[in-house]
Motif scaffolding. Structure first.
Motif, PDB file in Angstrom:
ATOM      1  N   SER A 106      -9.901  -6.377   3.436  1.00 21.74           N
ATOM      2  CA  SER A 106     -10.106  -7.814   3.205  1.00 21.74           C
ATOM      3  C   SER A 106      -9.704  -8.141   1.783  1.00 21.74           C
ATOM      4  O   SER A 106      -9.418  -7.263   0.979  1.00 21.74           O
ATOM      5  N   GLY A 107      -9.671  -9.437   1.465  1.00 19.70           N
ATOM      6  CA  GLY A 107      -9.349  -9.881   0.119  1.00 19.70           C
ATOM      7  C   GLY A 107      -7.925  -9.581  -0.284  1.00 19.70           C
ATOM      8  O   GLY A 107      -7.653  -9.280  -1.442  1.00 19.70           O
ATOM      9  N   LEU A 108      -6.966  -9.685   0.632  1.00 15.51           N
ATOM     10  CA  LEU A 108      -5.583  -9.321   0.343  1.00 15.51           C
ATOM     11  C   LEU A 108      -4.934 -10.302  -0.617  1.00 15.51           C
ATOM     12  O   LEU A 108      -5.158 -11.503  -0.558  1.00 15.51           O
ATOM     13  N   THR A 109      -4.089  -9.744  -1.511  1.00 13.11           N
ATOM     14  CA  THR A 109      -3.214 -10.559  -2.337  1.00 13.11           C
ATOM     15  C   THR A 109      -1.898 -10.721  -1.582  1.00 13.11           C
ATOM     16  O   THR A 109      -1.271  -9.725  -1.230  1.00 13.11           O
ATOM     17  N   PRO A 110      -1.445 -11.945  -1.312  1.00 14.46           N
ATOM     18  CA  PRO A 110      -0.222 -12.131  -0.532  1.00 14.46           C
ATOM     19  C   PRO A 110       0.942 -11.332  -1.095  1.00 14.46           C
ATOM     20  O   PRO A 110       1.192 -11.328  -2.284  1.00 14.46           O
ATOM     21  N   SER A 111       1.672 -10.662  -0.237  1.00 15.27           N
ATOM     22  CA  SER A 111       2.900  -9.898  -0.523  1.00 15.27           C
ATOM     23  C   SER A 111       2.681  -8.671  -1.391  1.00 15.27           C
ATOM     24  O   SER A 111       3.640  -8.012  -1.758  1.00 15.27           O
ATOM     25  N   ALA A 112       1.433  -8.337  -1.744  1.00 17.18           N
ATOM     26  CA  ALA A 112       1.202  -7.194  -2.627  1.00 17.18           C
ATOM     27  C   ALA A 112       0.828  -5.926  -1.872  1.00 17.18           C
ATOM     28  O   ALA A 112       0.513  -4.931  -2.491  1.00 17.18           O
ATOM     29  N   HIS A 113       0.844  -5.952  -0.540  1.00 16.06           N
ATOM     30  CA  HIS A 113       0.442  -4.785   0.239  1.00 16.06           C
ATOM     31  C   HIS A 113       1.436  -4.553   1.383  1.00 16.06           C
ATOM     32  O   HIS A 113       1.044  -4.281   2.515  1.00 16.06           O
ATOM     33  N   ASP A 114       2.708  -4.656   1.066  1.00 15.93           N
ATOM     34  CA  ASP A 114       3.747  -4.689   2.091  1.00 15.93           C
ATOM     35  C   ASP A 114       4.139  -3.278   2.511  1.00 15.93           C
ATOM     36  O   ASP A 114       4.950  -2.619   1.870  1.00 15.93           O
ATOM     37  N   MET A 115       3.582  -2.822   3.628  1.00 14.00           N
ATOM     38  CA  MET A 115       3.853  -1.464   4.076  1.00 14.00           C
ATOM     39  C   MET A 115       5.265  -1.320   4.634  1.00 14.00           C
ATOM     40  O   MET A 115       5.874  -0.246   4.551  1.00 14.00           O
ATOM     41  N   ALA A 116       5.804  -2.381   5.226  1.00 13.10           N
ATOM     42  CA  ALA A 116       7.183  -2.316   5.727  1.00 13.10           C
ATOM     43  C   ALA A 116       8.147  -2.063   4.577  1.00 13.10           C
ATOM     44  O   ALA A 116       9.127  -1.320   4.699  1.00 13.10           O
ATOM     45  N   VAL A 123      14.030  -1.626  -7.409  1.00 14.39           N
ATOM     46  CA  VAL A 123      12.940  -1.558  -8.376  1.00 14.39           C
ATOM     47  C   VAL A 123      11.687  -1.055  -7.671  1.00 14.39           C
ATOM     48  O   VAL A 123      11.438  -1.395  -6.510  1.00 14.39           O
ATOM     49  N   HIS A 124      10.924  -0.247  -8.365  1.00 10.79           N
ATOM     50  CA  HIS A 124       9.694   0.305  -7.802  1.00 10.79           C
ATOM     51  C   HIS A 124       8.578  -0.722  -7.817  1.00 10.79           C
ATOM     52  O   HIS A 124       7.823  -0.865  -6.851  1.00 10.79           O
ATOM     53  N   GLY A 125       8.427  -1.433  -8.923  1.00 11.95           N
ATOM     54  CA  GLY A 125       7.437  -2.487  -9.033  1.00 11.95           C
ATOM     55  C   GLY A 125       6.079  -2.060  -9.533  1.00 11.95           C
ATOM     56  O   GLY A 125       5.213  -2.909  -9.766  1.00 11.95           O
ATOM     57  N   ASP A 126       5.880  -0.743  -9.761  1.00 12.81           N
ATOM     58  CA  ASP A 126       4.548  -0.262 -10.179  1.00 12.81           C
ATOM     59  C   ASP A 126       4.676   1.139 -10.780  1.00 12.81           C
ATOM     60  O   ASP A 126       3.867   2.021 -10.486  1.00 12.81           O
ATOM     61  N   PHE A 127       5.648   1.339 -11.644  1.00 14.72           N
ATOM     62  CA  PHE A 127       6.010   2.691 -12.076  1.00 14.72           C
ATOM     63  C   PHE A 127       5.256   3.100 -13.336  1.00 14.72           C
ATOM     64  O   PHE A 127       5.342   2.448 -14.381  1.00 14.72           O
ATOM     65  N   ARG A 128       4.515   4.195 -13.211  1.00 17.83           N
ATOM     66  CA  ARG A 128       3.835   4.829 -14.346  1.00 17.83           C
ATOM     67  C   ARG A 128       3.428   6.221 -13.893  1.00 17.83           C
ATOM     68  O   ARG A 128       3.601   6.592 -12.731  1.00 17.83           O
ATOM     69  N   VAL A 129       2.824   7.013 -14.776  1.00 17.50           N
ATOM     70  CA  VAL A 129       2.612   8.429 -14.500  1.00 17.50           C
ATOM     71  C   VAL A 129       1.731   8.664 -13.277  1.00 17.50           C
ATOM     72  O   VAL A 129       1.981   9.575 -12.489  1.00 17.50           O
ATOM     73  N   ASP A 130       0.673   7.851 -13.089  1.00 19.53           N
ATOM     74  CA  ASP A 130      -0.244   8.121 -11.982  1.00 19.53           C
ATOM     75  C   ASP A 130       0.294   7.665 -10.635  1.00 19.53           C
ATOM     76  O   ASP A 130      -0.371   7.879  -9.607  1.00 19.53           O
ATOM     77  N   ASN A 131       1.467   7.073 -10.603  1.00 20.81           N
ATOM     78  CA  ASN A 131       2.139   6.803  -9.330  1.00 20.81           C
ATOM     79  C   ASN A 131       3.246   7.818  -9.082  1.00 20.81           C
ATOM     80  O   ASN A 131       4.231   7.526  -8.383  1.00 20.81           O
ATOM     81  N   THR A 132       3.068   8.989  -9.642  1.00 18.20           N
ATOM     82  CA  THR A 132       3.937  10.127  -9.359  1.00 18.20           C
ATOM     83  C   THR A 132       3.079  11.351  -9.073  1.00 18.20           C
ATOM     84  O   THR A 132       1.926  11.434  -9.505  1.00 18.20           O
ATOM     85  N   MET A 161       5.393  -2.401  -3.551  1.00 23.69           N
ATOM     86  CA  MET A 161       5.891  -3.567  -4.292  1.00 23.69           C
ATOM     87  C   MET A 161       7.375  -3.433  -4.636  1.00 23.69           C
ATOM     88  O   MET A 161       7.907  -4.209  -5.429  1.00 23.69           O
ATOM     89  N   SER A 162       8.046  -2.482  -4.023  1.00 26.18           N
ATOM     90  CA  SER A 162       9.459  -2.258  -4.318  1.00 26.18           C
ATOM     91  C   SER A 162      10.326  -3.325  -3.653  1.00 26.18           C
ATOM     92  O   SER A 162       9.935  -3.951  -2.671  1.00 26.18           O
ATOM     93  N   THR A 163      11.524  -3.514  -4.211  1.00 28.95           N
ATOM     94  CA  THR A 163      12.457  -4.499  -3.682  1.00 28.95           C
ATOM     95  C   THR A 163      13.802  -4.289  -4.365  1.00 28.95           C
ATOM     96  O   THR A 163      13.997  -3.313  -5.099  1.00 28.95           O
ATOM     97  N   LEU A 164      14.735  -5.195  -4.135  1.00 30.36           N
ATOM     98  CA  LEU A 164      15.955  -5.255  -4.927  1.00 30.36           C
ATOM     99  C   LEU A 164      15.752  -6.342  -5.975  1.00 30.36           C
ATOM    100  O   LEU A 164      15.363  -7.472  -5.642  1.00 30.36           O
ATOM    101  N   GLY A 165      15.996  -5.995  -7.221  1.00 31.94           N
ATOM    102  CA  GLY A 165      15.768  -6.970  -8.281  1.00 31.94           C
ATOM    103  C   GLY A 165      16.261  -6.470  -9.615  1.00 31.94           C
ATOM    104  O   GLY A 165      17.094  -5.567  -9.688  1.00 31.94           O
TER     105      GLY A 165
END
Length: 359
Positions: free
Chosen positions: A58-68, A202-211, A229-233
């Motif tokens: 619950s409490g989703l932020t729009p477009s911030a949890h895009d599993m596809a 683009v990854h959209g959330d890149f830092r050490v703890d996301n590796t 949160m990745s995309t082309l950008g």
């Protein structure tokens, strides 16, 4: 066996078998700790293991949890020099767990999340880790997205302007109080959008703890994770966010003393310079990108508290994450309003003609 919120182990077991996974013994599931966004589980049998990810309940932020999005990019990157977990199965309609779900192969290794995790690393380990992180990000941005089948993954034209609008819109969805400076920063960003920019994955959330780092080798990334949160950008949005994450106030957003905010890592300016050198890119309009990254983190912090209020807390301290919002907004206003003067005489240049800051 305990069943976690957002998980249905029997349904997941059937889903894996239906997708050709030859399970050896009963399927078991554990909740993987860490992270303030998608729910992440480790599923395993007697022989193998997988990582299962789905949005919060619950409490989703729009477009911030895009599993596809996460599924598409990790599947495409499997044959490149960007380290990712092998894609296994995807439920786009949420028929198994009630929300879109990805399953990838479990990658063993070490995740550096907190400053306590850094105690096991020497200064040379941290230097090697920093170098590897920058190189991996540069390799990601060098991938020919058309060649790997991601030409329709995003709309790089107008990406940066849409980012300003997207995060402003998401602020309207998650704000827990009125903060006039948010509108000031949004307007300043909108007025300063670069006329042109490069495009990449683009990854959209890149830092050490996301590796995930190879065991015993912090200088090797075994897999980059958290791609929702990745995309082309514009690749500079990734670089700026990686740098802005270095601010100590980010600890409030994560709810821990984060490894990436530790002063044992190089400064944000140093990381940006390393990226410029490694990628062969200039960093034009750098103040704008720093301000945009601060705006994004302000909204993310607010969103974590918004979800906690809605009953979908992502861990201890989630209700306090919004305390960082005003500091990120102030840093964004500072970047877009005064940093150009402060750094006017410190452009990064080398005799060999390496990239430079255009402030």
């Amino acid at each position: 066996m305990r069943e976690f919120e957002g998980m249905n182990t029997p349904a997941l077991e059937k889903f894996l078998r239906d997708n050709g996974v030859d399970l050896q013994g009963d399927l078991r599931v554990e909740l993987i700790s860490g992270g303030r966004s998608n729910l992440t589980f480790k599923a395993f049998d007697d022989v193998s293991a997988w990582v299962v990810r789905r949005p919060p309940t619950s409490g989703l932020t729009p477009s911030a949890h895009d599993m596809a999005r996460e599924w598409a990019v990790t599947s495409a990157l499997g044959g490149t020099d960007v380290p990712v977990a092998r894609a296994v199965a995807f439920d786009p309609e949420g028929l198994v767990l009630g929300a879109p779900t990805t399953v990838v192969e479990y990658v063993g290794g070490t995740v550096i999340r907190t400053q306590d995790d850094l105690l096991a690393l020497s200064d040379s380990d941290i230097e090697a880790n920093t170098s590897e992180l920058v190189q991996v990000l540069a390799r990601l941005h060098a991938v020919d997205y058309d060649a790997v089948g991601l030409s329709g993954f995003g709309r790089p034209e107008g990406f940066v302007r849409r980012q300003v609008a997207t995060w402003a819109r998401q602020w309207g969805s998650v704000q827990t109080r009125d903060l006039p400076d948010v509108e000031r920063l949004r307007d300043a960003l909108d007025a300063a959008v670069p006329a042109s920019s490069e495009s990449s994955i683009v990854h959209g959330d890149f830092r050490v703890d996301n590796t995930i780092l190879a065991d015993g080798d912090p200088g090797t990334v075994a897999a980059v994770v958290d791609w929702e949160m990745s995309t082309l950008g514009d690749p500079l949005t990734d670089v700026a966010l990686m740098c802005v994450y270095r601010q100590p106030i980010f600890d409030v957003v994560l709810g821990v003393n984060a490894a990436w905010t530790s002063d044992r890592y190089p400064s944000a300016d140093s990381i940006a310079e390393r990226y410029a050198r490694e990628s062969g890119r200039d960093l034009p309009n750098w103040d704008f990108y720093l301000a945009l990254a601060n705006f994004k983190l302000a909204v993310i912090g607010e969103g974590i508290t918004h979800r906690a209020i809605a009953g979908a807390s992502s861990g201890p301290g989630a209700e306090l994450a919004a305390e960082a919002t005003q500091e990120f907004i102030a840093a964004g206003l500072d970047a877009i309003g005064t940093r150009s003067r402060r750094f006017a005489s410190t452009s990064y240049e080398t005799a060999g003609g390496a990239p430079s800051y255009d402030r």
